[in-house]
Design a protein around this motif. Sequence first.
Motif, PDB file in Angstrom:
ATOM      1  N   ALA A 144       0.818  -1.210   0.000  1.00  0.00           N
ATOM      2  CA  ALA A 144       0.000   0.000   0.000  1.00  0.00           C
ATOM      3  C   ALA A 144       0.854   1.263   0.000  1.00  0.00           C
ATOM      4  CB  ALA A 144      -0.944  -0.008   1.205  1.00  0.00           C
ATOM      5  N   ARG A 145       1.937   1.250   0.742  1.00  0.00           N
ATOM      6  CA  ARG A 145       2.793   2.459   0.793  1.00  0.00           C
ATOM      7  C   ARG A 145       3.499   2.692  -0.535  1.00  0.00           C
ATOM      8  NH1 ARG A 145       6.174   1.729   6.294  1.00  0.00           N
ATOM      9  NH2 ARG A 145       6.194  -0.417   5.500  1.00  0.00           N
ATOM     10  N   GLU A 146       3.926   1.586  -1.172  1.00  0.00           N
ATOM     11  CA  GLU A 146       4.549   1.713  -2.491  1.00  0.00           C
ATOM     12  C   GLU A 146       3.553   2.269  -3.500  1.00  0.00           C
ATOM     13  OE1 GLU A 146       6.638  -1.092  -5.970  1.00  0.00           O
ATOM     14  OE2 GLU A 146       5.569  -2.007  -4.271  1.00  0.00           O
ATOM     15  N   LEU A 147       2.314   1.757  -3.468  1.00  0.00           N
ATOM     16  CA  LEU A 147       1.303   2.211  -4.404  1.00  0.00           C
ATOM     17  C   LEU A 147       0.946   3.676  -4.159  1.00  0.00           C
ATOM     18  CD1 LEU A 147      -0.638   1.599  -6.708  1.00  0.00           C
ATOM     19  CD2 LEU A 147      -2.306   0.782  -5.018  1.00  0.00           C
ATOM     20  N   ASP A 149       2.895   6.014  -3.144  1.00  0.00           N
ATOM     21  CA  ASP A 149       3.971   6.811  -3.735  1.00  0.00           C
ATOM     22  C   ASP A 149       3.872   6.824  -5.262  1.00  0.00           C
ATOM     23  OD1 ASP A 149       6.447   8.359  -3.370  1.00  0.00           O
ATOM     24  OD2 ASP A 149       7.402   6.659  -4.385  1.00  0.00           O
ATOM     25  N   VAL A 150       3.546   5.654  -5.848  1.00  0.00           N
ATOM     26  CA  VAL A 150       3.404   5.560  -7.303  1.00  0.00           C
ATOM     27  C   VAL A 150       2.276   6.454  -7.783  1.00  0.00           C
ATOM     28  CG1 VAL A 150       2.678   4.032  -9.171  1.00  0.00           C
ATOM     29  CG2 VAL A 150       4.407   3.265  -7.550  1.00  0.00           C
ATOM     30  N   LEU A 151       1.142   6.395  -7.105  1.00  0.00           N
ATOM     31  CA  LEU A 151      -0.010   7.207  -7.518  1.00  0.00           C
ATOM     32  C   LEU A 151       0.284   8.694  -7.373  1.00  0.00           C
ATOM     33  CD1 LEU A 151      -2.927   5.109  -5.949  1.00  0.00           C
ATOM     34  CD2 LEU A 151      -2.105   5.078  -8.306  1.00  0.00           C
ATOM     35  N   ARG A 152       0.954   9.055  -6.309  1.00  0.00           N
ATOM     36  CA  ARG A 152       1.281  10.468  -6.082  1.00  0.00           C
ATOM     37  C   ARG A 152       2.142  11.021  -7.216  1.00  0.00           C
ATOM     38  NH1 ARG A 152       3.607  10.026  -1.321  1.00  0.00           N
ATOM     39  NH2 ARG A 152       1.643  10.307  -0.198  1.00  0.00           N
ATOM     40  N   LYS A 153       3.053  10.199  -7.732  1.00  0.00           N
ATOM     41  CA  LYS A 153       3.991  10.661  -8.751  1.00  0.00           C
ATOM     42  C   LYS A 153       3.488  10.440 -10.183  1.00  0.00           C
ATOM     43  CE  LYS A 153       8.068   9.729  -5.877  1.00  0.00           C
ATOM     44  NZ  LYS A 153       9.296   8.889  -5.741  1.00  0.00           N
ATOM     45  N   SER A 154       2.660   9.402 -10.397  1.00  0.00           N
ATOM     46  CA  SER A 154       2.383   8.961 -11.762  1.00  0.00           C
ATOM     47  C   SER A 154       1.020   9.351 -12.313  1.00  0.00           C
ATOM     48  CB  SER A 154       2.523   7.426 -11.850  1.00  0.00           C
ATOM     49  OG  SER A 154       3.823   7.011 -11.459  1.00  0.00           O
TER      50      SER A 154
END
Length: 309
Positions: A144-147, A149-154
């Motif tokens: 969840a934490r990785e996702l 970060d991905v959503l925030r950037k991508s």
Amino acid sequence: SYCGFNSFPIIGVETEGAMAMIALTQPGPGGMVEVTGHAAAPAAEERGASPNLILHFPDGASSSLEDLSRALAESGRSDATTAIVAVVERDQLHKTRYTPGVVYAEDSGGWEKLIGLGSLPRPGTVVLGPNRDVLWRKEGRVDARELTDVLRKSLVRTGKVRTKLLRSGVRIGQAPPNFLFEYAPGRELTLRKLVGRQVNLVFWKSTSSPSLDAIASLSASSSGGEPVIIAIGDGEKSARHVDARVKSVDRVITLPDADRSISKAYGINIWPTIITIDSNGLITGVRYGSVSDEMSVSPTVEQSTGQRS
């Protein structure tokens, strides 16, 4: 009054000969997903009109849908409209816990091809942009934490994505489009010739179990041959799927609509869609989704019933 389903673009381009299906769902017993019908996954009418998409393919033991919703919320990307679609194996959907805000689809093996993903092992997650280009892909379980970060950037900034009400092309108070059907071997009749009798049209698909349930329910509820029930198989080449499910087949006229000529005339995109016609030959009801035992089948009630999504 109308009650229906709000929709937004899910697939990027409508592909000829291919149809992605979404399940119309509500919380069922024990908080599990209950499917009340199916609809064609809406395509964008123009490029850039779709939201970002988190497309998740869970395995039988996967329970990460709440993690996806939490990661999206914690990304803080209020400028990037994003939807979550869970593509669940058909025999697993009723075992899946209902998560508000998630769109569910029963997997028949066509979703990956329609989106252009190729083969994706389960569990697997893909983040797609508004034009359905792949922004991020993950095979295996999602952290969840990785996702987040991905959503925030991508995620791609979007304008406001419009929703619209899924509905048929016919309206209450109007005469329905006429069509020719075979009511007995070698004997044909037009719908218009049934003026003077009450009629229920039920549009079904063999891949939508609730639409077959609706035919059986209406058949069991009718008495004395009233109303006439015409079960129209949207895109179906035969009526064998209905014959196996309906208890009293003599009360139902089953009509395959292989080329979708009738379904297109009625603007059908939800299964089941039930259209009631009174003895004057006018539409008095349009209903979407399963028919419960408590639901009236009388075509004299001027409203449509269903669930909101």
